[in-house]
Design a protein around this motif. Structure first.
Motif, PDB file in Angstrom:
ATOM      1  N   LEU A  53     -34.388  -9.828 -15.185  1.00  0.00           N
ATOM      2  CA  LEU A  53     -33.583  -8.658 -15.632  1.00  0.00           C
ATOM      3  C   LEU A  53     -32.858  -8.899 -16.811  1.00  0.00           C
ATOM      4  CD1 LEU A  53     -31.953  -6.228 -14.729  1.00  0.00           C
ATOM      5  CD2 LEU A  53     -30.345  -7.693 -13.206  1.00  0.00           C
ATOM      6  N   LYS A  54     -32.380 -10.113 -17.114  1.00  0.00           N
ATOM      7  CA  LYS A  54     -31.564 -10.399 -18.247  1.00  0.00           C
ATOM      8  C   LYS A  54     -32.540 -10.247 -19.594  1.00  0.00           C
ATOM      9  CE  LYS A  54     -29.200 -14.215 -20.384  1.00  0.00           C
ATOM     10  NZ  LYS A  54     -28.879 -15.797 -20.396  1.00  0.00           N
ATOM     11  N   LYS A  55     -33.816 -10.712 -19.494  1.00  0.00           N
ATOM     12  CA  LYS A  55     -34.747 -10.415 -20.672  1.00  0.00           C
ATOM     13  C   LYS A  55     -35.062  -9.045 -20.785  1.00  0.00           C
ATOM     14  CE  LYS A  55     -36.802 -15.325 -20.110  1.00  0.00           C
ATOM     15  NZ  LYS A  55     -36.325 -15.645 -21.528  1.00  0.00           N
ATOM     16  N   PHE A  56     -35.349  -8.358 -19.707  1.00  0.00           N
ATOM     17  CA  PHE A  56     -35.743  -6.794 -19.700  1.00  0.00           C
ATOM     18  C   PHE A  56     -34.518  -6.000 -20.204  1.00  0.00           C
ATOM     19  CE2 PHE A  56     -35.864  -2.687 -17.582  1.00  0.00           C
ATOM     20  CZ  PHE A  56     -37.036  -2.369 -17.961  1.00  0.00           C
ATOM     21  N   ARG A  57     -33.611  -6.172 -19.894  1.00  0.00           N
ATOM     22  CA  ARG A  57     -32.166  -5.382 -20.258  1.00  0.00           C
ATOM     23  C   ARG A  57     -32.011  -5.705 -21.831  1.00  0.00           C
ATOM     24  NH1 ARG A  57     -32.582  -1.826 -17.340  1.00  0.00           N
ATOM     25  NH2 ARG A  57     -31.295  -1.434 -15.816  1.00  0.00           N
ATOM     26  N   GLN A  58     -32.349  -6.628 -22.273  1.00  0.00           N
ATOM     27  CA  GLN A  58     -32.548  -6.884 -24.017  1.00  0.00           C
ATOM     28  C   GLN A  58     -33.366  -5.814 -24.636  1.00  0.00           C
ATOM     29  OE1 GLN A  58     -33.482 -10.881 -24.715  1.00  0.00           O
ATOM     30  NE2 GLN A  58     -31.554 -11.744 -23.690  1.00  0.00           N
ATOM     31  N   GLN A  59     -34.054  -5.252 -23.941  1.00  0.00           N
ATOM     32  CA  GLN A  59     -35.075  -4.256 -24.555  1.00  0.00           C
ATOM     33  C   GLN A  59     -35.049  -2.856 -24.019  1.00  0.00           C
ATOM     34  OE1 GLN A  59     -39.077  -5.926 -25.765  1.00  0.00           O
ATOM     35  NE2 GLN A  59     -38.442  -8.106 -25.273  1.00  0.00           N
ATOM     36  N   LYS A  60     -34.990  -2.781 -22.673  1.00  0.00           N
ATOM     37  CA  LYS A  60     -35.081  -1.473 -22.111  1.00  0.00           C
ATOM     38  C   LYS A  60     -33.902  -1.204 -21.033  1.00  0.00           C
ATOM     39  CE  LYS A  60     -40.123  -0.801 -22.211  1.00  0.00           C
ATOM     40  NZ  LYS A  60     -41.244  -0.369 -21.335  1.00  0.00           N
ATOM     41  N   LEU A  61     -33.626  -0.037 -20.889  1.00  0.00           N
ATOM     42  CA  LEU A  61     -32.389   0.511 -20.005  1.00  0.00           C
ATOM     43  C   LEU A  61     -33.299   1.202 -18.677  1.00  0.00           C
ATOM     44  CD1 LEU A  61     -29.940   1.656 -22.425  1.00  0.00           C
ATOM     45  CD2 LEU A  61     -30.037  -0.482 -21.196  1.00  0.00           C
ATOM     46  N   THR A  62     -34.419   1.079 -18.373  1.00  0.00           N
ATOM     47  CA  THR A  62     -35.069   1.673 -17.167  1.00  0.00           C
ATOM     48  C   THR A  62     -34.072   1.346 -15.875  1.00  0.00           C
ATOM     49  OG1 THR A  62     -37.099   1.267 -18.123  1.00  0.00           O
ATOM     50  CG2 THR A  62     -37.044   1.925 -15.740  1.00  0.00           C
ATOM     51  N   PRO A  63     -33.972   2.473 -14.831  1.00  0.00           N
ATOM     52  CA  PRO A  63     -33.094   2.210 -13.930  1.00  0.00           C
ATOM     53  C   PRO A  63     -33.845   1.001 -12.984  1.00  0.00           C
ATOM     54  CG  PRO A  63     -33.494   4.598 -14.290  1.00  0.00           C
ATOM     55  CD  PRO A  63     -34.258   3.816 -15.259  1.00  0.00           C
ATOM     56  N   LEU A  64     -33.021   0.232 -12.520  1.00  0.00           N
ATOM     57  CA  LEU A  64     -33.442  -0.944 -11.733  1.00  0.00           C
ATOM     58  C   LEU A  64     -32.758  -1.299 -10.442  1.00  0.00           C
ATOM     59  CD1 LEU A  64     -34.945  -4.291 -13.359  1.00  0.00           C
ATOM     60  CD2 LEU A  64     -33.196  -4.298 -11.568  1.00  0.00           C
ATOM     61  N   ILE A  65     -33.447  -1.449  -9.326  1.00  0.00           N
ATOM     62  CA  ILE A  65     -32.652  -1.685  -8.227  1.00  0.00           C
ATOM     63  C   ILE A  65     -33.229  -3.270  -7.777  1.00  0.00           C
ATOM     64  CG2 ILE A  65     -32.509  -1.216  -5.755  1.00  0.00           C
ATOM     65  CD1 ILE A  65     -33.077   1.497  -6.308  1.00  0.00           C
ATOM     66  N   MET A  66     -32.089  -4.025  -7.473  1.00  0.00           N
ATOM     67  CA  MET A  66     -32.250  -5.379  -7.188  1.00  0.00           C
ATOM     68  C   MET A  66     -32.315  -5.442  -5.635  1.00  0.00           C
ATOM     69  SD  MET A  66     -32.270  -7.572  -9.919  1.00  0.00           S
ATOM     70  CE  MET A  66     -31.740  -9.030  -9.227  1.00  0.00           C
ATOM     71  N   LEU A  67     -33.635  -6.247  -5.293  1.00  0.00           N
ATOM     72  CA  LEU A  67     -33.746  -6.547  -3.661  1.00  0.00           C
ATOM     73  C   LEU A  67     -33.200  -7.881  -3.347  1.00  0.00           C
ATOM     74  CD1 LEU A  67     -37.321  -5.092  -3.547  1.00  0.00           C
ATOM     75  CD2 LEU A  67     -35.091  -3.993  -3.181  1.00  0.00           C
ATOM     76  N   THR A  68     -32.145  -8.122  -2.480  1.00  0.00           N
ATOM     77  CA  THR A  68     -31.449  -9.220  -2.503  1.00  0.00           C
ATOM     78  C   THR A  68     -31.455  -9.818  -1.274  1.00  0.00           C
ATOM     79  OG1 THR A  68     -29.185  -8.444  -2.051  1.00  0.00           O
ATOM     80  CG2 THR A  68     -29.842  -8.659  -4.363  1.00  0.00           C
ATOM     81  N   ALA A  69     -31.201 -11.160  -0.943  1.00  0.00           N
ATOM     82  CA  ALA A  69     -30.981 -11.586   0.635  1.00  0.00           C
ATOM     83  C   ALA A  69     -29.893 -11.203   1.262  1.00  0.00           C
ATOM     84  CB  ALA A  69     -31.068 -13.153   0.248  1.00  0.00           C
ATOM     85  N   ARG A  70     -29.857 -10.774   2.392  1.00  0.00           N
ATOM     86  CA  ARG A  70     -28.802 -10.408   3.115  1.00  0.00           C
ATOM     87  C   ARG A  70     -27.639 -11.271   3.204  1.00  0.00           C
ATOM     88  NH1 ARG A  70     -27.954  -6.220   6.585  1.00  0.00           N
ATOM     89  NH2 ARG A  70     -30.051  -5.587   6.448  1.00  0.00           N
ATOM     90  N   GLY A  71     -26.352 -10.911   2.798  1.00  0.00           N
ATOM     91  CA  GLY A  71     -25.068 -11.859   2.796  1.00  0.00           C
ATOM     92  C   GLY A  71     -25.047 -12.440   1.524  1.00  0.00           C
ATOM     93  N   GLU A  72     -26.044 -12.358   0.808  1.00  0.00           N
ATOM     94  CA  GLU A  72     -25.759 -13.147  -0.732  1.00  0.00           C
ATOM     95  C   GLU A  72     -24.748 -12.271  -1.796  1.00  0.00           C
ATOM     96  OE1 GLU A  72     -26.301 -16.195  -1.311  1.00  0.00           O
ATOM     97  OE2 GLU A  72     -27.451 -16.458   0.651  1.00  0.00           O
ATOM     98  N   ASP A  73     -23.710 -12.216  -1.673  1.00  0.00           N
ATOM     99  CA  ASP A  73     -22.773 -11.481  -2.295  1.00  0.00           C
ATOM    100  C   ASP A  73     -22.776 -11.827  -3.601  1.00  0.00           C
ATOM    101  OD1 ASP A  73     -21.583 -10.033  -0.177  1.00  0.00           O
ATOM    102  OD2 ASP A  73     -19.983 -11.216  -0.010  1.00  0.00           O
ATOM    103  N   PHE A  74     -23.047 -13.258  -4.049  1.00  0.00           N
ATOM    104  CA  PHE A  74     -23.198 -13.693  -5.476  1.00  0.00           C
ATOM    105  C   PHE A  74     -24.478 -13.017  -6.038  1.00  0.00           C
ATOM    106  CE2 PHE A  74     -25.185 -16.509  -8.426  1.00  0.00           C
ATOM    107  CZ  PHE A  74     -24.346 -16.625  -9.430  1.00  0.00           C
ATOM    108  N   ASP A  75     -25.584 -12.932  -5.541  1.00  0.00           N
ATOM    109  CA  ASP A  75     -26.633 -12.223  -6.066  1.00  0.00           C
ATOM    110  C   ASP A  75     -26.447 -10.867  -6.511  1.00  0.00           C
ATOM    111  OD1 ASP A  75     -27.921 -14.702  -5.531  1.00  0.00           O
ATOM    112  OD2 ASP A  75     -29.234 -13.929  -3.910  1.00  0.00           O
ATOM    113  N   ARG A  76     -26.004 -10.251  -5.511  1.00  0.00           N
ATOM    114  CA  ARG A  76     -25.495  -8.795  -5.829  1.00  0.00           C
ATOM    115  C   ARG A  76     -24.732  -8.640  -6.986  1.00  0.00           C
ATOM    116  NH1 ARG A  76     -24.064  -7.052   0.469  1.00  0.00           N
ATOM    117  NH2 ARG A  76     -26.056  -8.040   1.515  1.00  0.00           N
ATOM    118  N   ILE A  77     -23.318  -9.332  -6.877  1.00  0.00           N
ATOM    119  CA  ILE A  77     -22.539  -9.244  -8.140  1.00  0.00           C
ATOM    120  C   ILE A  77     -23.043  -9.808  -9.368  1.00  0.00           C
ATOM    121  CG2 ILE A  77     -20.334 -10.086  -8.996  1.00  0.00           C
ATOM    122  CD1 ILE A  77     -19.441 -10.253  -6.105  1.00  0.00           C
ATOM    123  N   PHE A  78     -23.921 -10.762  -9.378  1.00  0.00           N
ATOM    124  CA  PHE A  78     -24.396 -11.316 -10.708  1.00  0.00           C
ATOM    125  C   PHE A  78     -25.389 -10.396 -11.009  1.00  0.00           C
ATOM    126  CE2 PHE A  78     -27.166 -14.822 -12.777  1.00  0.00           C
ATOM    127  CZ  PHE A  78     -26.315 -14.679 -13.755  1.00  0.00           C
TER     128      PHE A  78
END
Length: 227
Positions: free
Chosen positions: A63-88
């Motif tokens: 995501l970090k490398k991708f956002r340096q070049q493109k703004l395509t809509p992106l949905i993260m798939l995270t482990a349930r309950g991992e609030d840090f993953d979602r916020i980060f």
């Protein structure tokens, strides 16, 4: 609508490809972070579904490398309950997140919401420019300027800022923002809107210091005219 799915669970990728394909979406799958990033940068997709736990390069690095070049809509798939993953993930520029294991119908609803948003953005091309509190929005080119300096916003950030500016000096609730921009109701402890607004504030402040978006505790947000 072309979708890129980056996930190392091959069975899940096949299942989702078939399911989304039956609803009119075309899915391309990659199973490690490096291959996913290469494909995402090389080809054009309407939406990217990105898992966090990936071999070779994890989802955050992708995501970090991708956002340096493109703004395509992106949905993260995270482990349930991992609030840090979602916020980060939201801090790095993800448009939304979905916790695993998820209901396929919920994923379809998120994908359709992104599709509707793309259509809505295209329909704004004839909307006049808006200039408020040193922030200028040009719907035709989908550009945002702060003190005449161009900002780089994700699609979700852009839509939220447009919604707030169009309703200048009026309080817009978090739930209304979520429904209009993300296409879903806000659930308890969901900080996605807060993180998107925080990202917008940081980007604007670099070029134009001073309060633009005010938090109304317990109610929502308001873009102030500055007059």
């Amino acid at each position: 609508m072309q979708i890129l799915l980056i996930d190392d669970d091959i069975d899940l990728c096949e299942l989702l490809s078939e399911y989304l394909g039956a609803h009119g979406f075309s899915v391309t799958a990659e199973h490690d972070g490096e291959a996913g990033l290469t494909r995402a940068l090389k080809d054009e997709f309407a939406l990217i579904l990105l898992d966090v736990m990936l071999p070779k390069l994890d989802g955050f690095e992708v995501l970090k490398k991708f956002r340096q070049q493109k703004l395509t809509p992106l949905i993260m798939l995270t482990a349930r309950g991992e609030d840090f993953d979602r916020i980060f993930g939201l801090e790095l520029g993800a448009d939304d997140y979905l916790a695993k294991p998820f209901n396929h119908r919920e994923l379809l609803a998120r994908v359709k919401a992104i599709s509707r948003r793309i259509e809505h953005i295209n329909s704004l091309n004839k909307t006049p420019s808006m200039n408020m509190n040193n922030v200028k929005i040009c719907p035709k080119s989908r550009e945002i300027f702060a003190n005449n300096e161009r900002l780089t916003l994700t699609g979700t950030e852009y839509e939220i800022l447009v919604l707030l500016v169009k309703n200048v000096n009026e309080v817009i609730s978090k739930d209304e923002i979520s429904q209009q921009v993300l296409g879903r109701r806000l659930v308890a402890f969901d900080r996605s809107i807060d993180m998107h607004v925080s990202n917008i504030r940081k980007k604007i402040a670099i070029s134009s210091p001073g309060e633009k978006i005010k938090t109304i505790r317990g109610s929502g947000y308001i873009f102030i005219s500055g007059e």
